[in-house]
Design a protein around this motif. Structure first.
Motif, PDB file in Angstrom:
ATOM      1  N   ILE A  22       0.711  -1.100  -0.001  1.00 25.98           N
ATOM      2  CA  ILE A  22      -0.016  -0.037  -0.050  1.00 25.98           C
ATOM      3  C   ILE A  22       0.856   1.363   0.027  1.00 25.98           C
ATOM      4  O   ILE A  22       0.616   2.182  -0.802  1.00 25.98           O
ATOM      5  CB  ILE A  22      -0.829  -0.016   1.329  1.00 25.98           C
ATOM      6  N   VAL A  23       1.915   1.223   0.727  1.00 22.01           N
ATOM      7  CA  VAL A  23       2.741   2.445   0.858  1.00 22.01           C
ATOM      8  C   VAL A  23       3.673   2.665  -0.419  1.00 22.01           C
ATOM      9  O   VAL A  23       3.477   3.732  -0.875  1.00 22.01           O
ATOM     10  CB  VAL A  23       3.862   2.250   1.854  1.00 22.01           C
ATOM     11  N   GLU A  24       3.941   1.431  -0.941  1.00 20.42           N
ATOM     12  CA  GLU A  24       4.506   1.668  -2.421  1.00 20.42           C
ATOM     13  C   GLU A  24       3.623   2.133  -3.392  1.00 20.42           C
ATOM     14  O   GLU A  24       4.011   3.166  -4.190  1.00 20.42           O
ATOM     15  CB  GLU A  24       5.227   0.236  -2.634  1.00 20.42           C
ATOM     16  N   LEU A  25       2.544   1.679  -3.537  1.00 24.53           N
ATOM     17  CA  LEU A  25       1.355   2.241  -4.480  1.00 24.53           C
ATOM     18  C   LEU A  25       1.081   3.689  -4.357  1.00 24.53           C
ATOM     19  O   LEU A  25       0.993   4.370  -5.070  1.00 24.53           O
ATOM     20  CB  LEU A  25       0.167   1.362  -4.399  1.00 24.53           C
ATOM     21  N   VAL A  26       0.896   4.050  -2.914  1.00 26.75           N
ATOM     22  CA  VAL A  26       0.854   5.509  -2.751  1.00 26.75           C
ATOM     23  C   VAL A  26       1.813   6.409  -3.135  1.00 26.75           C
ATOM     24  O   VAL A  26       1.341   7.411  -3.763  1.00 26.75           O
ATOM     25  CB  VAL A  26       0.147   5.683  -1.249  1.00 26.75           C
ATOM     26  N   LEU A  27       2.826   5.976  -2.813  1.00 30.22           N
ATOM     27  CA  LEU A  27       4.170   6.721  -3.114  1.00 30.22           C
ATOM     28  C   LEU A  27       4.444   6.962  -4.721  1.00 30.22           C
ATOM     29  O   LEU A  27       4.420   7.598  -5.228  1.00 30.22           O
ATOM     30  CB  LEU A  27       5.385   6.020  -2.553  1.00 30.22           C
ATOM     31  N   MET A  28       4.038   5.599  -5.173  1.00 25.60           N
ATOM     32  CA  MET A  28       4.282   5.653  -6.876  1.00 25.60           C
ATOM     33  C   MET A  28       3.128   6.319  -7.371  1.00 25.60           C
ATOM     34  O   MET A  28       3.577   7.373  -8.534  1.00 25.60           O
ATOM     35  CB  MET A  28       4.126   4.157  -7.295  1.00 25.60           C
ATOM     36  N   ALA A  31       4.021  10.289  -6.780  1.00 27.55           N
ATOM     37  CA  ALA A  31       5.096  10.971  -7.959  1.00 27.55           C
ATOM     38  C   ALA A  31       4.717  11.056  -9.105  1.00 27.55           C
ATOM     39  O   ALA A  31       5.156  11.831  -9.671  1.00 27.55           O
ATOM     40  CB  ALA A  31       6.178   9.775  -7.520  1.00 27.55           C
ATOM     41  N   LEU A  32       4.086   9.817  -9.580  1.00 23.91           N
ATOM     42  CA  LEU A  32       3.581   9.931 -10.972  1.00 23.91           C
ATOM     43  C   LEU A  32       2.636  11.139 -11.317  1.00 23.91           C
ATOM     44  O   LEU A  32       2.828  11.622 -12.336  1.00 23.91           O
ATOM     45  CB  LEU A  32       2.859   8.471 -11.200  1.00 23.91           C
ATOM     46  N   VAL A  33       1.761  11.578 -10.470  1.00 27.45           N
ATOM     47  CA  VAL A  33       0.659  12.581 -10.692  1.00 27.45           C
ATOM     48  C   VAL A  33       1.854  13.740 -10.796  1.00 27.45           C
ATOM     49  O   VAL A  33       1.384  14.454 -11.270  1.00 27.45           O
ATOM     50  CB  VAL A  33      -0.334  12.555  -9.717  1.00 27.45           C
ATOM     51  N   HIS A  34       2.626  13.897  -9.677  1.00 27.87           N
ATOM     52  CA  HIS A  34       3.376  15.158  -9.611  1.00 27.87           C
ATOM     53  C   HIS A  34       4.326  15.228 -11.062  1.00 27.87           C
ATOM     54  O   HIS A  34       4.564  16.355 -11.787  1.00 27.87           O
ATOM     55  CB  HIS A  34       4.431  15.102  -8.593  1.00 27.87           C
ATOM     56  N   VAL A  35       4.995  14.166 -11.287  1.00 30.91           N
ATOM     57  CA  VAL A  35       5.592  14.051 -12.862  1.00 30.91           C
ATOM     58  C   VAL A  35       4.763  14.488 -13.740  1.00 30.91           C
ATOM     59  O   VAL A  35       5.241  15.433 -14.639  1.00 30.91           O
ATOM     60  CB  VAL A  35       6.379  12.691 -13.159  1.00 30.91           C
ATOM     61  N   ILE A  51       9.146   6.733 -16.087  1.00 33.29           N
ATOM     62  CA  ILE A  51       9.722   5.464 -16.287  1.00 33.29           C
ATOM     63  C   ILE A  51      10.337   4.996 -14.988  1.00 33.29           C
ATOM     64  O   ILE A  51      10.123   3.971 -14.423  1.00 33.29           O
ATOM     65  CB  ILE A  51      10.607   5.363 -17.403  1.00 33.29           C
ATOM     66  N   ILE A  52      11.255   6.092 -14.408  1.00 32.23           N
ATOM     67  CA  ILE A  52      12.025   5.625 -13.157  1.00 32.23           C
ATOM     68  C   ILE A  52      10.749   5.456 -12.120  1.00 32.23           C
ATOM     69  O   ILE A  52      11.016   4.782 -11.387  1.00 32.23           O
ATOM     70  CB  ILE A  52      12.839   6.847 -12.820  1.00 32.23           C
ATOM     71  N   VAL A  53       9.884   6.294 -11.891  1.00 34.68           N
ATOM     72  CA  VAL A  53       8.988   6.125 -10.987  1.00 34.68           C
ATOM     73  C   VAL A  53       8.331   4.832 -10.862  1.00 34.68           C
ATOM     74  O   VAL A  53       7.907   4.268  -9.958  1.00 34.68           O
ATOM     75  CB  VAL A  53       7.964   7.328 -10.973  1.00 34.68           C
ATOM     76  N   VAL A  54       7.862   4.506 -12.123  1.00 32.18           N
ATOM     77  CA  VAL A  54       6.915   3.252 -12.182  1.00 32.18           C
ATOM     78  C   VAL A  54       7.719   1.810 -12.248  1.00 32.18           C
ATOM     79  O   VAL A  54       7.375   1.134 -11.640  1.00 32.18           O
ATOM     80  CB  VAL A  54       6.376   3.099 -13.642  1.00 32.18           C
ATOM     81  N   VAL A  62      11.084   7.729  -4.299  1.00 36.48           N
ATOM     82  CA  VAL A  62      11.886   8.624  -3.391  1.00 36.48           C
ATOM     83  C   VAL A  62      12.895   9.388  -4.137  1.00 36.48           C
ATOM     84  O   VAL A  62      13.197  10.463  -3.833  1.00 36.48           O
ATOM     85  CB  VAL A  62      12.479   7.489  -2.165  1.00 36.48           C
ATOM     86  N   VAL A  63      13.618   8.686  -5.238  1.00 37.53           N
ATOM     87  CA  VAL A  63      14.824   9.488  -5.849  1.00 37.53           C
ATOM     88  C   VAL A  63      14.238  10.676  -6.724  1.00 37.53           C
ATOM     89  O   VAL A  63      14.590  11.774  -6.744  1.00 37.53           O
ATOM     90  CB  VAL A  63      15.280   8.521  -6.886  1.00 37.53           C
ATOM     91  N   TYR A  64      12.897  10.600  -7.094  1.00 29.08           N
ATOM     92  CA  TYR A  64      12.231  11.618  -7.791  1.00 29.08           C
ATOM     93  C   TYR A  64      11.902  12.825  -6.953  1.00 29.08           C
ATOM     94  O   TYR A  64      12.347  13.940  -7.253  1.00 29.08           O
ATOM     95  CB  TYR A  64      11.049  11.294  -8.650  1.00 29.08           C
ATOM     96  N   PHE A  65      11.463  12.489  -5.775  1.00 30.65           N
ATOM     97  CA  PHE A  65      11.187  13.705  -4.703  1.00 30.65           C
ATOM     98  C   PHE A  65      12.403  14.292  -4.259  1.00 30.65           C
ATOM     99  O   PHE A  65      12.483  15.340  -3.928  1.00 30.65           O
ATOM    100  CB  PHE A  65      10.150  13.026  -3.644  1.00 30.65           C
TER     101      PHE A  65
END
Length: 72
Positions: A22-28, A31-35, A51-54, A62-65
């Motif tokens: 759940i944490v991984e999906l919410v984080l992904m 981040a994807l919405v922000h990208v 691509i990196i986020v998914v 985490v790297v993106y943020f």
């Protein structure tokens, strides 16, 4: 025989794995919405960061943020 053993092991570890999933999906998704909504990045472009986020689970968002998100 092996299938029932695998299912039993999955049921045993499911309470531990479910919060991580759940944490991984919410984080992904966050981040994807922000990208997709922003056009400025410290380096790279929209396609690269999507691509990196998914593809790179947990670490990609985490790297993106930390490194990729540009100034608002």
């Amino acid at each position: 025989m092996y299938l029932s053993t695998g299912l039993e092991q999955l049921q045993e570890y499911l309470p531990l794995l479910l919060p991580l999933i759940i944490v991984e999906l919410v984080l992904m998704i966050t981040a994807l919405v922000h990208v997709l909504r922003h056009n400025s990045y410290r380096f790279g472009n929209k396609v690269m960061w999507a691509i990196i986020v998914v593809v790179i689970q947990i670490l990609g968002p985490v790297v993106y943020f930390v490194l990729g998100r540009g100034d608002e």
